[in-house]
Design a protein around this motif. Sequence first.
Motif, PDB file in Angstrom:
ATOM      1  N   ALA A   1       0.802  -1.225   0.000  1.00 57.72           N
ATOM      2  CA  ALA A   1       0.000   0.000   0.000  1.00 57.72           C
ATOM      3  C   ALA A   1       0.838   1.281   0.000  1.00 57.72           C
ATOM      4  O   ALA A   1       0.521   2.223  -0.747  1.00 57.72           O
ATOM      5  CB  ALA A   1      -0.962  -0.010   1.187  1.00 57.72           C
ATOM      6  N   PRO A   2       1.923   1.372   0.788  1.00 53.64           N
ATOM      7  CA  PRO A   2       2.683   2.630   0.823  1.00 53.64           C
ATOM      8  C   PRO A   2       3.390   2.972  -0.481  1.00 53.64           C
ATOM      9  O   PRO A   2       3.817   4.115  -0.666  1.00 53.64           O
ATOM     10  CB  PRO A   2       3.706   2.391   1.944  1.00 53.64           C
ATOM     11  CG  PRO A   2       3.137   1.294   2.759  1.00 53.64           C
ATOM     12  CD  PRO A   2       2.424   0.418   1.786  1.00 53.64           C
ATOM     13  N   PHE A   3       3.543   1.998  -1.383  1.00 57.85           N
ATOM     14  CA  PHE A   3       4.275   2.225  -2.621  1.00 57.85           C
ATOM     15  C   PHE A   3       3.363   2.553  -3.797  1.00 57.85           C
ATOM     16  O   PHE A   3       3.828   2.736  -4.912  1.00 57.85           O
ATOM     17  CB  PHE A   3       5.126   0.998  -2.961  1.00 57.85           C
ATOM     18  CG  PHE A   3       6.176   0.719  -1.951  1.00 57.85           C
ATOM     19  CD1 PHE A   3       7.423   1.333  -2.020  1.00 57.85           C
ATOM     20  CD2 PHE A   3       5.927  -0.145  -0.901  1.00 57.85           C
ATOM     21  CE1 PHE A   3       8.399   1.073  -1.076  1.00 57.85           C
ATOM     22  CE2 PHE A   3       6.896  -0.408   0.053  1.00 57.85           C
ATOM     23  CZ  PHE A   3       8.131   0.204  -0.026  1.00 57.85           C
TER      24      PHE A   3
ATOM     25  N   GLY B   1      -1.895  -1.790   5.838  1.00 63.77           N
ATOM     26  CA  GLY B   1      -1.186  -0.755   5.104  1.00 63.77           C
ATOM     27  C   GLY B   1      -1.947   0.554   5.033  1.00 63.77           C
ATOM     28  O   GLY B   1      -3.178   0.588   5.077  1.00 63.77           O
ATOM     29  N   THR B   2      -1.199   1.635   4.929  1.00 64.83           N
ATOM     30  CA  THR B   2      -1.754   2.966   4.683  1.00 64.83           C
ATOM     31  C   THR B   2      -1.253   3.444   3.330  1.00 64.83           C
ATOM     32  O   THR B   2      -0.060   3.353   3.044  1.00 64.83           O
ATOM     33  CB  THR B   2      -1.323   3.967   5.766  1.00 64.83           C
ATOM     34  OG1 THR B   2      -1.811   3.519   7.036  1.00 64.83           O
ATOM     35  CG2 THR B   2      -1.881   5.356   5.480  1.00 64.83           C
ATOM     36  N   TYR B   3      -2.159   3.961   2.509  1.00 63.08           N
ATOM     37  CA  TYR B   3      -1.799   4.414   1.160  1.00 63.08           C
ATOM     38  C   TYR B   3      -1.288   5.852   1.241  1.00 63.08           C
ATOM     39  O   TYR B   3      -1.860   6.767   0.648  1.00 63.08           O
ATOM     40  CB  TYR B   3      -3.015   4.329   0.247  1.00 63.08           C
ATOM     41  CG  TYR B   3      -3.681   2.963   0.206  1.00 63.08           C
ATOM     42  CD1 TYR B   3      -3.282   1.997  -0.718  1.00 63.08           C
ATOM     43  CD2 TYR B   3      -4.722   2.652   1.070  1.00 63.08           C
ATOM     44  CE1 TYR B   3      -3.899   0.747  -0.761  1.00 63.08           C
ATOM     45  CE2 TYR B   3      -5.343   1.412   1.029  1.00 63.08           C
ATOM     46  CZ  TYR B   3      -4.923   0.467   0.125  1.00 63.08           C
ATOM     47  OH  TYR B   3      -5.549  -0.763   0.084  1.00 63.08           O
ATOM     48  N   GLN B   4      -0.185   6.045   1.952  1.00 59.06           N
ATOM     49  CA  GLN B   4       0.249   7.409   2.230  1.00 59.06           C
ATOM     50  C   GLN B   4       0.764   8.147   1.004  1.00 59.06           C
ATOM     51  O   GLN B   4       0.826   9.373   0.996  1.00 59.06           O
ATOM     52  CB  GLN B   4       1.313   7.432   3.332  1.00 59.06           C
ATOM     53  CG  GLN B   4       2.633   6.794   2.941  1.00 59.06           C
ATOM     54  CD  GLN B   4       2.928   5.585   3.799  1.00 59.06           C
ATOM     55  OE1 GLN B   4       2.025   4.877   4.240  1.00 59.06           O
ATOM     56  NE2 GLN B   4       4.199   5.348   4.068  1.00 59.06           N
ATOM     57  N   ASN B   5       1.128   7.403  -0.045  1.00 64.98           N
ATOM     58  CA  ASN B   5       1.626   8.051  -1.258  1.00 64.98           C
ATOM     59  C   ASN B   5       0.620   8.036  -2.402  1.00 64.98           C
ATOM     60  O   ASN B   5       0.935   8.498  -3.498  1.00 64.98           O
ATOM     61  CB  ASN B   5       2.914   7.366  -1.712  1.00 64.98           C
ATOM     62  CG  ASN B   5       4.075   7.687  -0.787  1.00 64.98           C
ATOM     63  OD1 ASN B   5       4.401   8.849  -0.571  1.00 64.98           O
ATOM     64  ND2 ASN B   5       4.683   6.664  -0.219  1.00 64.98           N
ATOM     65  N   LEU B   6      -0.563   7.523  -2.137  1.00 61.65           N
ATOM     66  CA  LEU B   6      -1.573   7.475  -3.196  1.00 61.65           C
ATOM     67  C   LEU B   6      -2.089   8.879  -3.484  1.00 61.65           C
ATOM     68  O   LEU B   6      -2.552   9.584  -2.584  1.00 61.65           O
ATOM     69  CB  LEU B   6      -2.737   6.566  -2.786  1.00 61.65           C
ATOM     70  CG  LEU B   6      -3.684   6.191  -3.928  1.00 61.65           C
ATOM     71  CD1 LEU B   6      -3.006   5.233  -4.907  1.00 61.65           C
ATOM     72  CD2 LEU B   6      -4.966   5.556  -3.393  1.00 61.65           C
ATOM     73  N   ARG B   7      -1.992   9.263  -4.742  1.00 62.13           N
ATOM     74  CA  ARG B   7      -2.453  10.589  -5.160  1.00 62.13           C
ATOM     75  C   ARG B   7      -3.723  10.522  -6.005  1.00 62.13           C
ATOM     76  O   ARG B   7      -4.481  11.487  -6.053  1.00 62.13           O
ATOM     77  CB  ARG B   7      -1.352  11.301  -5.965  1.00 62.13           C
ATOM     78  CG  ARG B   7      -0.087  11.579  -5.181  1.00 62.13           C
ATOM     79  CD  ARG B   7      -0.331  12.571  -4.037  1.00 62.13           C
ATOM     80  NE  ARG B   7       0.906  12.986  -3.390  1.00 62.13           N
ATOM     81  CZ  ARG B   7       1.467  12.374  -2.361  1.00 62.13           C
ATOM     82  NH1 ARG B   7       0.895  11.286  -1.861  1.00 62.13           N
ATOM     83  NH2 ARG B   7       2.572  12.814  -1.813  1.00 62.13           N
TER      84      ARG B   7
END
Length: 260
Positions: free
Chosen positions: A65-67, A96-102
């Motif tokens: 998810a983070p990638f 997971g956290t989707y911290q980089n999902l734009r």
Amino acid sequence: MEASNLALKQLCRHLAGYQCELSEINNSLLIGSIQNGLLELDYYVDVEDEFYEEILELLAFSDFAPFLETLRLSAPDEGINGTRSWKLEPLTQGEGTYQNLRLLDIQGTQPQHHNRTILGDFTEEGIVARLLDKMPNLEQLSIPSAPSPAFFNRPPHPLKHLTLQTGYDTQNFILNLAQSTCFSQLKTLDFTDYSETYIQNYQQHKTPTSHYFHLFNSTALPHLETLTLRHSLLTEKDTTKLKKTQLGTQLDLLKILPCS
């Protein structure tokens, strides 16, 4: 398990620093690398496919998810009783956290389609809010169902571009947006009102005109530049009045497209 699914699991394990060329998983999942090392994923799938939920579960793993920077889901024009339903709960169930999902783009109903596309069984049952909880930096969102009031129960969020179709229930989206404080960075909004014209008295399910006036007279969207309203009950007289409001004078572009 098929080799394609094993390959995706292997990718999950070794994603950090992984240099992906365009890969094909299950004949429908395309993964491409982005220059900053994050991934762009396009998944074209029959929503009844046996591997569909498993793939979404894998995306929610903390080592995947983070990638992820971009996620697009699309599907054939197939459904049950005229409805094609996306089940997105597996995306929210991993650690997971989707911290980089734009960008998150869930394909909606296209003009050529014969099936109405929605999230969930009838309304989206809060799934969009739960997704956004895991996507703190999402900037662009496209969804085929109006989100529940829970979508607005959050601190300020950096969402900039929102496209949504209401599906089978508006869930008072326009009024909820007018009363919100969390999406002040929104720059573009494309909203399609309820349009199940085969339903008797279908106009009663549409967004009331008063809700649009609440939005145009609110301070919820100080950075909104472009607003597209599709299939609303707004008349030319209403449009003239809306253009004179606080939001109406702020906009660079206002498009009000009538019912078909």
